[in-house]
Design an enzyme around this catalytic site. Structure first.
Site, PDB file in Angstrom:
ATOM      1  N   GLN A  32       2.946  33.635 151.403  1.00 16.74           N
ATOM      2  CA  GLN A  32       1.674  34.056 150.827  1.00 16.74           C
ATOM      3  C   GLN A  32       0.529  33.225 151.387  1.00 16.74           C
ATOM      4  OE1 GLN A  32       2.535  33.393 146.647  1.00 16.74           O
ATOM      5  NE2 GLN A  32       3.506  31.475 147.175  1.00 16.74           N
ATOM      6  N   ASP A 158       7.502  31.760 135.663  1.00 16.18           N
ATOM      7  CA  ASP A 158       6.056  31.709 135.907  1.00 16.18           C
ATOM      8  C   ASP A 158       5.827  32.260 137.307  1.00 16.18           C
ATOM      9  OD1 ASP A 158       3.375  31.217 135.990  1.00 16.18           O
ATOM     10  OD2 ASP A 158       3.561  29.057 136.300  1.00 16.18           O
TER      11      ASP A 158
END
Length: 289
Positions: A32, A158
């Site tokens: 990313q 998360d």
């Protein structure tokens, strides 16, 4: 990034922007795009693929609710698995619980961990050095698939939204393995988006978890930088119904754990009240309540 402002790119037609004091890091990892910057209003900010993940100003809301609610819902949480959470904030809150014996954190992108250590040290504090912590740079999907049966009490996921690197954390196979590696009273929590804008995320995730967990619900937290109103946190349990708790019992446990009075958002009353969902959110749970 413009000279003064950075725009979040989560939604095509609506969003937020930050006035930037200084860009601290811009890295393209194998997974990313990562940006860390100093903002005028929210301190340091971590963005992944153009979407705000954490700001120093309001991270406590999300981190406390993602951690303390499941750990005070489970009757005796000692072994905790954290998937994602590379900034270390969840790990820090888990380790605030005196009775926790082991916290394993599996983050796929080591660059997030390293940049958080370097530029966001306040978020994790001393958690990285706690003897109870095991931090693994690796694939959380593979870790869950290979972990022994009943090896954890609580799983905290998360992740980013179910696009890109976070997509595989919202599948049937993942939840099936999570149920397998959790003990008899085990439970899992994961973010399910902002239902005002992402209602399908809550509905579809709840349907998947209901295949493997008898108790499926959600609770809410108001995180200012997760624009669109309440953020929902989906919870699924193999044991008791998480929605049936009382503040007095939660308070007693929080006092024993050493957490009571040391939070900025979570309280026993907020804990219990967060399960009282507004109708516009509750209708997206499969049960409709």
């Amino acid at each position: 990034m413009s000279e003064q402002w950075l725009n979040e790119e989560l939604y095509e037609s609506w969003g937020q922007r930050f006035r930037v004091r200084k860009e601290l890091a811009r890295v393209k990892s194998p997974f990313q795009d990562i940006v860390v910057f100093e903002s005028d209003s929210h301190g340091r900010v971590l963005m992944l693929d153009g979407v705000v993940q954490i700001t120093e100003a309001d991270e406590f809301v999300y981190q406390e609710m993602l951690t303390h609610v499941p750990l005070f819902t489970h009757p005796d949480p000692r072994r905790v698995l954290i998937i994602g959470a590379g900034d270390g904030g969840v790990l820090r809150r888990v380790l605030e619980h005196r009775a926790v014996e082991k916290a394993v954190m599996v983050e796929i992108d080591g660059a997030v961990i390293e940049l958080s250590k370097q530029h966001l040290p306040k978020i994790a504090g001393d958690a990285w050095n706690d003897a109870r912590a095991e931090v693994i740079v690796g694939d959380g999907i593979a870790y869950v698939a290979e972990a022994p049966d009943a090896s954890f009490d609580v799983i905290i996921v998360d992740s980013t939204d179910p696009i890109g690197v976070g997509e595989v954390l919202f599948t049937d196979s993942f939840y099936e393995h999570c149920a397998r590696i959790l003990g008899p009273n085990g439970l899992i929590v994961n973010q399910c988006g902002v239902p005002f804008m992402q209602a399908d995320e809550l509905y579809e995730t709840s349907l998947r978890r209901a295949k493997f967990f008898p108790q499926v619900s959600a609770y809410v937290a108001a995180v200012p930088t997760y624009v669109g109103g309440f953020m929902t946190l989906g919870i699924a349990s193999k044991g008791a119904d998480p929605t049936q708790q009382d503040a007095a019992s939660v308070k007693a446990r929080a006092e024993q754990a050493g957490v009571l009075g040391n939070t900025q958002y979570w309280t026993p009353q907020i804990h219990v009240g967060s399960f009282n969902l507004p109708p516009y959110i509750a209708k997206h749970l499969p049960s409709g309540n």
